[in-house]
Scaffold this motif. Structure first.
Motif, PDB file in Angstrom:
ATOM      1  N   ASN A   1       0.822  -1.209   0.000  1.00  0.00           N
ATOM      2  CA  ASN A   1       0.000   0.000   0.000  1.00  0.00           C
ATOM      3  C   ASN A   1       0.856   1.258   0.000  1.00  0.00           C
ATOM      4  O   ASN A   1       0.522   2.259  -0.640  1.00  0.00           O
ATOM      5  N   ALA A   2       1.981   1.201   0.735  1.00  0.00           N
ATOM      6  CA  ALA A   2       2.871   2.359   0.793  1.00  0.00           C
ATOM      7  C   ALA A   2       3.475   2.641  -0.575  1.00  0.00           C
ATOM      8  O   ALA A   2       3.595   3.796  -0.996  1.00  0.00           O
ATOM      9  N   VAL A   3       3.857   1.569  -1.302  1.00  0.00           N
ATOM     10  CA  VAL A   3       4.438   1.728  -2.634  1.00  0.00           C
ATOM     11  C   VAL A   3       3.422   2.373  -3.578  1.00  0.00           C
ATOM     12  O   VAL A   3       3.743   3.297  -4.337  1.00  0.00           O
ATOM     13  N   VAL A   4       2.179   1.880  -3.539  1.00  0.00           N
ATOM     14  CA  VAL A   4       1.125   2.421  -4.402  1.00  0.00           C
ATOM     15  C   VAL A   4       0.837   3.877  -4.039  1.00  0.00           C
ATOM     16  O   VAL A   4       0.697   4.734  -4.922  1.00  0.00           O
ATOM     17  N   ALA A   5       0.766   4.157  -2.742  1.00  0.00           N
ATOM     18  CA  ALA A   5       0.480   5.527  -2.293  1.00  0.00           C
ATOM     19  C   ALA A   5       1.575   6.477  -2.753  1.00  0.00           C
ATOM     20  O   ALA A   5       1.302   7.591  -3.214  1.00  0.00           O
ATOM     21  N   TYR A   6       2.838   6.035  -2.664  1.00  0.00           N
ATOM     22  CA  TYR A   6       3.950   6.884  -3.078  1.00  0.00           C
ATOM     23  C   TYR A   6       3.929   7.094  -4.594  1.00  0.00           C
ATOM     24  O   TYR A   6       4.120   8.216  -5.089  1.00  0.00           O
ATOM     25  N   ALA A   7       3.653   6.023  -5.345  1.00  0.00           N
ATOM     26  CA  ALA A   7       3.605   6.112  -6.807  1.00  0.00           C
ATOM     27  C   ALA A   7       2.539   7.095  -7.267  1.00  0.00           C
ATOM     28  O   ALA A   7       2.718   7.808  -8.265  1.00  0.00           O
ATOM     29  N   SER A   8       1.423   7.148  -6.539  1.00  0.00           N
ATOM     30  CA  SER A   8       0.313   8.024  -6.936  1.00  0.00           C
ATOM     31  C   SER A   8       0.671   9.499  -6.849  1.00  0.00           C
ATOM     32  O   SER A   8      -0.009  10.340  -7.437  1.00  0.00           O
ATOM     33  N   ASN A   9       1.747   9.836  -6.109  1.00  0.00           N
ATOM     34  CA  ASN A   9       2.184  11.233  -6.048  1.00  0.00           C
ATOM     35  C   ASN A   9       2.626  11.765  -7.409  1.00  0.00           C
ATOM     36  O   ASN A   9       2.670  12.973  -7.623  1.00  0.00           O
ATOM     37  N   PHE A  10       2.962  10.840  -8.319  1.00  0.00           N
ATOM     38  CA  PHE A  10       3.513  11.253  -9.611  1.00  0.00           C
ATOM     39  C   PHE A  10       2.463  11.274 -10.723  1.00  0.00           C
ATOM     40  O   PHE A  10       2.813  11.454 -11.891  1.00  0.00           O
ATOM     41  N   LEU A  11       1.202  11.084 -10.384  1.00  0.00           N
ATOM     42  CA  LEU A  11       0.143  11.157 -11.397  1.00  0.00           C
ATOM     43  C   LEU A  11       0.218  12.507 -12.120  1.00  0.00           C
ATOM     44  O   LEU A  11       0.328  13.557 -11.494  1.00  0.00           O
ATOM     45  N   GLY A  12       0.177  12.459 -13.446  1.00  0.00           N
ATOM     46  CA  GLY A  12       0.257  13.686 -14.234  1.00  0.00           C
ATOM     47  C   GLY A  12       1.663  14.044 -14.685  1.00  0.00           C
ATOM     48  O   GLY A  12       1.856  14.967 -15.477  1.00  0.00           O
ATOM     49  N   THR A  13       2.684  13.290 -14.227  1.00  0.00           N
ATOM     50  CA  THR A  13       4.067  13.557 -14.637  1.00  0.00           C
ATOM     51  C   THR A  13       4.283  13.093 -16.076  1.00  0.00           C
ATOM     52  O   THR A  13       3.915  11.979 -16.429  1.00  0.00           O
ATOM     53  N   PRO A  14       4.883  13.939 -16.932  1.00  0.00           N
ATOM     54  CA  PRO A  14       5.034  13.581 -18.358  1.00  0.00           C
ATOM     55  C   PRO A  14       5.981  12.411 -18.601  1.00  0.00           C
ATOM     56  O   PRO A  14       6.941  12.206 -17.860  1.00  0.00           O
ATOM     57  N   TYR A  15       5.685  11.667 -19.664  1.00  0.00           N
ATOM     58  CA  TYR A  15       6.545  10.579 -20.128  1.00  0.00           C
ATOM     59  C   TYR A  15       7.652  11.164 -21.007  1.00  0.00           C
ATOM     60  O   TYR A  15       7.392  11.999 -21.874  1.00  0.00           O
ATOM     61  N   VAL A  16       8.889  10.720 -20.793  1.00  0.00           N
ATOM     62  CA  VAL A  16      10.031  11.089 -21.648  1.00  0.00           C
ATOM     63  C   VAL A  16      10.932   9.872 -21.782  1.00  0.00           C
ATOM     64  O   VAL A  16      11.223   9.195 -20.795  1.00  0.00           O
ATOM     65  N   TRP A  17      11.411   9.588 -23.014  1.00  0.00           N
ATOM     66  CA  TRP A  17      12.304   8.448 -23.234  1.00  0.00           C
ATOM     67  C   TRP A  17      13.492   8.491 -22.293  1.00  0.00           C
ATOM     68  O   TRP A  17      14.137   9.525 -22.121  1.00  0.00           O
ATOM     69  N   GLY A  18      13.803   7.361 -21.709  1.00  0.00           N
ATOM     70  CA  GLY A  18      15.021   7.225 -20.927  1.00  0.00           C
ATOM     71  C   GLY A  18      15.052   7.988 -19.625  1.00  0.00           C
ATOM     72  O   GLY A  18      16.062   7.989 -18.927  1.00  0.00           O
TER      73      GLY A  18
END
Length: 367
Positions: free
Chosen positions: A254-271
């Motif tokens: 749950n902690a991993v998922v909660a932390y990952a959700s902080n980055f919602l909306g962050t743009p995708y860039v190669w590499g």
């Protein structure tokens, strides 16, 4: 009179029945048409969704190929740099060797010139000009040393000349190799540009399709909304896992998922591996790295880490892979409720997606 009344009632009843049937038929037809239209719209939407997923999968593959090409180009650049350094070193070695050869050759020539200037045409004449047995022995010893030294110089000069010739051949080989590496780089970069053009066309088509059907009812959106609420409840019941470069020892799914959700909306860039931009595998590496779990950098290596998990046994925090077993070109993190969080593709941002893709490959648990 009574017969007339009965006849009138029967007539009215027949007319009413016919009228009700006439009214019922249009309503029934209208309802049937509406159901047919609704079914047609649903089928059209499903087809559009499938088309969008297919386009997005193609974009993901291109992202993966572009990243691999960039890696290859970078490796080639390193090889070019190393080869160039070796060429510079070999050139310097050749110059030093040639300089030493010239000095020793000058020394040898100077002694020969001195001997002839003193009237001696050869070492034999030097011996014959001796003034007695003592002088002869002395001169013989001197000539012996000179001959040995001259032979030594000749041997050294011959070896150095051979070494320089070998260095020159090696240098020519290195220069040829360098030209091949540069040509390889140029070919990869040209292919990269063409791939980016193809990708841009696909991104525009995906955007067009999404806008075209954005007004339609998306059954999957309800699942995503429910998942977002579920994640928010996780965050409410956990410590505040804000974005941080430092690590955390409080590891749980749950902690991993909660932390990952902080980055919602962050743009995708190669590499990119965060925190301002991510690609799919870089996102997984960054999130797990926050909790002290070390993941390798690419999808192709992450698919071999941790332990296998069957699809029916997925738990929040599991890595899920898409593509094929031999070419896994995308990775995301399962978050529960048949959904996953992902850094999807170029032109998109980190988001929660319903797990409905047909190119699901496998899942791995890394803890």
């Amino acid at each position: 009179m009574r017969k007339r009344i009965i006849s009138l009632i029967v007539t009215i009843g027949v007319v009413a029945t016919i009228s009700m049937q006439v009214m019922a038929n249009p309503l029934s037809d209208k309802l049937s048409n509406q159901k047919s239209q609704l079914e047609s719209q649903k089928n059209a939407y499903k087809k559009a969704q499938s088309n969008i997923q297919s386009i997005e999968a193609s974009i993901e593959k291109l992202d993966s190929n572009i990243e691999k090409m960039y890696t290859q180009v970078d490796k080639t650049k390193v090889k070019v740099g190393e080869t160039q350094k070796q060429i510079v070193k070999t050139t310097n070695d050749i110059q030093v060797a040639q300089s030493n050869i010239e000095k020793e050759q000058d020394l040898f020539n100077e002694r020969m010139r001195s001997m002839y200037m003193n009237g001696a045409g050869s070492y034999v004449e030097v011996l014959l000009d001796s003034d007695g047995i003592g002088d002869f022995i002395s001169r013989a010893e001197t000539v012996k040393k000179i001959v040995e030294y001259d032979n030594s110089i000749v041997t050294v000069l011959t070896a150095k000349k051979s070494k320089v010739e070998n260095q020159k051949r090696a240098l020519e080989t290195q220069k040829t190799k360098l030209l091949v590496l540069k040509a390889d780089n140029e070919a990869k970069l040209a292919k990269l540009k063409d791939t980016k053009k193809d990708q841009s066309v696909l991104i525009l088509e995906a955007t067009k399709q999404e806008k075209l059907y954005s007004g339609k009812v998306n059954d999957g959106q309800a699942t995503v909304d429910a998942t977002m609420k579920q994640i928010q409840q996780m965050k409410d019941n956990l410590p505040n896992y804000t974005v941080s470069r430092g690590g955390s020892s409080s590891f749980s799914s749950n902690a991993v998922v909660a932390y990952a959700s902080n980055f919602l909306g962050t743009p995708y860039v190669w590499g990119a591996s965060g925190p301002k931009f991510f690609d799919c595998s870089g996102f997984m590496q960054y999130v797990y790295g926050h909790f002290g779990v070390s993941l390798s950098r690419t999808t192709y290596t992450q698919i071999n880490e941790g332990s296998y998990v069957a699809r029916g046994d997925l738990q929040p925090g599991d890595l899920i892979f898409f593509g094929t077993a031999s070419d896994p070109h995308h990775v995301g993190m399962y978050v529960g409720n048949n959904s996953y969080i992902e850094a999807p593709r170029t032109g998109d941002v980190i988001k929660i997606t319903e797990l409905t893709r047909g190119d699901y490959v496998t899942a791995r648990r890394v803890r």
